[in-house]
Scaffold this motif. Structure first.
Motif, PDB file in Angstrom:
ATOM      1  N   VAL A 257       0.882  -1.158   0.000  1.00 26.56           N
ATOM      2  CA  VAL A 257       0.000   0.000   0.000  1.00 26.56           C
ATOM      3  C   VAL A 257       0.927   1.217   0.000  1.00 26.56           C
ATOM      4  CG1 VAL A 257      -1.942  -1.136   1.111  1.00 26.56           C
ATOM      5  CG2 VAL A 257      -0.166  -0.092   2.517  1.00 26.56           C
ATOM      6  N   PRO A 258       0.431   2.416  -0.283  1.00 31.73           N
ATOM      7  CA  PRO A 258       1.339   3.569  -0.411  1.00 31.73           C
ATOM      8  C   PRO A 258       2.268   3.782   0.772  1.00 31.73           C
ATOM      9  CG  PRO A 258      -0.789   4.143  -1.302  1.00 31.73           C
ATOM     10  CD  PRO A 258      -0.951   2.771  -0.705  1.00 31.73           C
ATOM     11  N   THR A 284      -2.868  -1.701  -4.266  1.00 27.58           N
ATOM     12  CA  THR A 284      -4.286  -1.389  -4.328  1.00 27.58           C
ATOM     13  C   THR A 284      -4.646  -0.734  -3.008  1.00 27.58           C
ATOM     14  OG1 THR A 284      -6.490  -2.239  -4.885  1.00 27.58           O
ATOM     15  CG2 THR A 284      -5.142  -3.584  -3.414  1.00 27.58           C
ATOM     16  N   GLY A 285      -5.879  -0.274  -2.881  1.00 25.07           N
ATOM     17  CA  GLY A 285      -6.316   0.340  -1.634  1.00 25.07           C
ATOM     18  C   GLY A 285      -6.289   1.851  -1.680  1.00 25.07           C
ATOM     19  N   ALA A 286      -5.287   2.430  -2.340  1.00 23.60           N
ATOM     20  CA  ALA A 286      -5.183   3.884  -2.488  1.00 23.60           C
ATOM     21  C   ALA A 286      -4.203   4.166  -3.609  1.00 23.60           C
ATOM     22  CB  ALA A 286      -4.721   4.534  -1.187  1.00 23.60           C
ATOM     23  N   GLY A 302      15.079  -3.181 -12.661  1.00 22.38           N
ATOM     24  CA  GLY A 302      14.390  -4.424 -12.992  1.00 22.38           C
ATOM     25  C   GLY A 302      13.060  -4.591 -12.292  1.00 22.38           C
ATOM     26  N   LEU A 303      12.754  -3.732 -11.314  1.00 21.45           N
ATOM     27  CA  LEU A 303      11.464  -3.805 -10.627  1.00 21.45           C
ATOM     28  C   LEU A 303      10.350  -3.424 -11.589  1.00 21.45           C
ATOM     29  CD1 LEU A 303       9.854  -4.096  -7.917  1.00 21.45           C
ATOM     30  CD2 LEU A 303      10.089  -1.607  -7.704  1.00 21.45           C
ATOM     31  N   ARG A 304       9.303  -4.236 -11.592  1.00 23.80           N
ATOM     32  CA  ARG A 304       8.118  -3.916 -12.375  1.00 23.80           C
ATOM     33  C   ARG A 304       6.957  -3.647 -11.420  1.00 23.80           C
ATOM     34  NH1 ARG A 304       7.528  -7.018 -17.935  1.00 23.80           N
ATOM     35  NH2 ARG A 304       7.125  -4.861 -18.539  1.00 23.80           N
ATOM     36  N   VAL A 305       6.010  -2.864 -11.881  1.00 19.73           N
ATOM     37  CA  VAL A 305       4.910  -2.409 -11.034  1.00 19.73           C
ATOM     38  C   VAL A 305       3.579  -2.727 -11.720  1.00 19.73           C
ATOM     39  CG1 VAL A 305       3.778  -0.389 -10.032  1.00 19.73           C
ATOM     40  CG2 VAL A 305       6.281  -0.558  -9.998  1.00 19.73           C
ATOM     41  N   GLN A 306       2.639  -3.252 -10.937  1.00 17.54           N
ATOM     42  CA  GLN A 306       1.276  -3.448 -11.439  1.00 17.54           C
ATOM     43  C   GLN A 306       0.300  -2.809 -10.455  1.00 17.54           C
ATOM     44  OE1 GLN A 306       1.862  -7.877 -12.887  1.00 17.54           O
ATOM     45  NE2 GLN A 306       0.096  -6.989 -13.952  1.00 17.54           N
ATOM     46  N   LEU A 307      -0.334  -1.748 -10.908  1.00 16.50           N
ATOM     47  CA  LEU A 307      -1.322  -1.044 -10.095  1.00 16.50           C
ATOM     48  C   LEU A 307      -2.695  -1.666 -10.310  1.00 16.50           C
ATOM     49  CD1 LEU A 307      -0.212   2.654 -10.726  1.00 16.50           C
ATOM     50  CD2 LEU A 307       0.592   1.037  -8.985  1.00 16.50           C
ATOM     51  N   MET A 308      -3.520  -1.649  -9.248  1.00 16.72           N
ATOM     52  CA  MET A 308      -4.811  -2.320  -9.291  1.00 16.72           C
ATOM     53  C   MET A 308      -5.871  -1.450  -8.622  1.00 16.72           C
ATOM     54  SD  MET A 308      -3.571  -6.196  -8.280  1.00 16.72           S
ATOM     55  CE  MET A 308      -2.977  -5.751  -6.642  1.00 16.72           C
ATOM     56  N   GLU A 417      -7.031   5.673   3.687  1.00 17.62           N
ATOM     57  CA  GLU A 417      -5.851   6.210   4.350  1.00 17.62           C
ATOM     58  C   GLU A 417      -4.913   5.053   4.653  1.00 17.62           C
ATOM     59  OE1 GLU A 417      -4.959  10.005   6.869  1.00 17.62           O
ATOM     60  OE2 GLU A 417      -6.295   8.680   7.984  1.00 17.62           O
ATOM     61  N   ASN A 418      -3.653   5.205   4.216  1.00 18.47           N
ATOM     62  CA  ASN A 418      -2.654   4.139   4.364  1.00 18.47           C
ATOM     63  C   ASN A 418      -3.125   2.836   3.745  1.00 18.47           C
ATOM     64  OD1 ASN A 418      -0.812   5.778   5.734  1.00 18.47           O
ATOM     65  ND2 ASN A 418      -1.815   5.369   7.698  1.00 18.47           N
ATOM     66  N   GLY A 419      -3.967   2.944   2.700  1.00 13.48           N
ATOM     67  CA  GLY A 419      -4.415   1.751   1.986  1.00 13.48           C
ATOM     68  C   GLY A 419      -5.635   1.096   2.578  1.00 13.48           C
TER      69      GLY A 419
END
Length: 513
Positions: A257-258, A284-286, A302-308, A417-419
């Protein structure tokens, strides 16, 4: 059609929740499944523990259709108990370990469980006063990890349409409501999510999220499909230990979470040479700040990110392709395979691409409804022309020509808040229950400013916040409280939140002088 495309359009779905574990135990019996602290279970050991606990639940008198509530810190015994409930046909509800007092009383009265697992004497007393049987986490672990053969399956077993999980979530009432998930809804969602995230057999999935948070819980189910290992961290883990724990675990996937992602970015900016082998970060969450993702990518090549994007009522609605946020900033992704996401106007008519409306989710990921809340279920889970219910989320946004969703905000009192999903109504009700507080109102977080509680009464801000700890979970309590003589009201007698925001701005200017 590519192999990935075929998997994405037709995710392989077991019929029952515990089928996920059975398949994993048959295919990868000695592979590590779950770790908590210094205790690790293989898939074979987790499978056997769940079978022992299923027989134990039956011996405790729980039968198909009854409920189990667990309110305790995470451990390797909890996943075993989750799968055990599935085997026994019992619907489980995992509560945050901070739930107690009025909140726990509400859950016990609402779902009427046959068993409560907790180590709190006060919670045990509350359950026993209602005739609910209790057990400690030590007793559960003693059964789960006994040196005895795993018993045969409990009969009769559940059906795919039976409820398996009740998740209590904040809503527009003063007390939480439970979202009901059946086996087929849960297993479909888990398979569809895995078809997009593609966890691997050699992955170590680090989850600092409580199992009471469905984002944390589903790490178990998505990982089981891949044969991956889940490491259960501590809830809302944002301190200096986070980086060291990721390195020691050899984490390749972080369910974030953020607040967790921002803490990791800060830790990585220091001179420490330690770097975890992370290949994937999900969120996810926020909304995840773009600056945080930029810092993480800089520190972890090399880090990949998937937002949901999702809600408990449908688990997950949309997922971005890996690093899709770089091509489509602000988007939450496209609908899960086999589902649909669109927006409607106030009359329920679909809006064209680019126009803002209420986000609606349609598909097998839409859960069964709210436990014992028929009116609210009918309001949010609407049937159209005899079709399966579609979820009206209360969130607003727009969809582009290619089906990518862009979130615009909410039109009710729920905020993130905080996910974590928090209800302003629930927080305000908790504040009003504190002796000495007459009225209360919450300003949801905006930008970098956290939620702010306004209270009317003779108490100090610290006393109000301390009193609320007896009413609701710690993570729902705003970090700041302002005492005011009276709450400003609109012409129709409602709290004037714009006036409250102006009071906040004025107080900030005064403090800055």
């Amino acid at each position: 059609m590519s192999e990935r495309s075929e998997r994405s359009e037709r995710p392989d779905r077991p019929a029952l929740l515990h089928d996920l574990l059975d398949h994993a135990a048959a295919r990868w019996p000695e592979r590590p499944a779950v770790t908590s602290g210094d205790h690790t279970l293989s898939y074979r050991e987790l499978d056997a523990a769940s079978r022992r606990l299923a027989a134990w639940l039956h011996a405790c008198g729980l039968r198909r259709g009854e409920r189990l509530v667990v309110c305790a810190p995470g451990s390797t015994a909890q996943p075993a108990l989750v799968y055990a409930a599935s085997r026994a046909g019992v619907a489980f509800s995992l509560l945050h370990e901070q739930v107690h007092g009025i909140q726990l009383d509400h859950v016990l009265d609402d779902c009427e469980p046959g068993l409560l697992v907790t180590d709190s004497p006060d919670s045990q007393f509350a359950a026993q006063r209602r005739g609910v049987r209790t057990a400690t986490t030590q007793a559960v672990a003693a059964v789960a990890f006994a040196d005895t053969p795993a018993p045969e399956a409990v009969r009769p077993g559940p059906l795919a349409v039976d409820p398996v999980c009740l998740i209590y979530t904040s809503g527009t009432t003063s007390l939480p409501k439970a979202v009901v998930s059946t086996h087929q809804q849960l297993t479909f969602s888990a398979a569809a999510i895995q078809s997009m995230l593609e966890y691997r057999a050699d992955d170590v999935v680090y989850s600092p999220l409580p199992l009471s948070f469905d984002y944390g819980l589903y790490q178990l189910f998505v990982s089981a499909q891949a044969g991956a290992r889940v490491v259960l961290g501590r809830p809302a883990e944002v301190g200096p230990a986070l980086l060291g724990n990721l390195v020691r675990a050899g984490a390749t996937v972080l369910a974030a979470v953020p607040s967790v992602a921002e803490a990791l970015a800060r830790l990585l900016r220091r001179a420490s040479p330690d770097r975890p082998p992370l290949r994937l970060l999900t969120n996810t969450g926020a909304a995840m700040p773009a600056e945080t993702l930029k810092a993480l990518r800089s520190s972890l090549p090399g880090l990949r990110v998937q937002l949901m994007f999702g809600l408990t009522e449908c688990k997950r609605a949309t997922i971005m392709p890996p690093d899709g946020d770089l091509q489509r900033p602000g988007s939450s992704g496209r609908a899960l395979p086999g589902t649909e996401v669109f927006v409607v106007d106030d009359d329920g008519r679909r809006r064209p691409p680019g126009e803002i409306g209420e986000i609606v989710v349609r598909g097998p990921n839409v859960m069964a409804g709210y436990w014992r809340r028929p009116a609210l279920t009918a309001q949010r889970f609407r049937r159209v022309e005899g079709l399966l219910p579609q979820l009206h989320t209360g969130d607003y946004g727009w969809v582009d020509e290619e089906g990518y969703l862009y979130f615009d905000g909410r039109r009710d009192d729920i905020y993130k808040e905080n996910g974590f999903r928090v209800s302003a109504t629930e927080v305000e009700a908790a504040a009003r229950r504190v002796p000495g507080v007459g009225e209360a109102a919450v300003l949801p977080p905006t930008g970098s400013s956290p939620a702010l509680l306004f209270a009317v009464g003779e108490l100090s801000p610290a006393e109000v916040l301390q009193g609320m700890r007896e009413q609701i979970e710690e993570f729902k309590i705003p970090r700041r409280c302002e005492i005011v003589a009276a709450l400003p009201l609109t012409g129709n007698g409602k709290v004037d939140r714009k006036a409250l925001a102006a009071l906040t701005q004025e107080a900030t200017r005064v403090r800055a002088r």
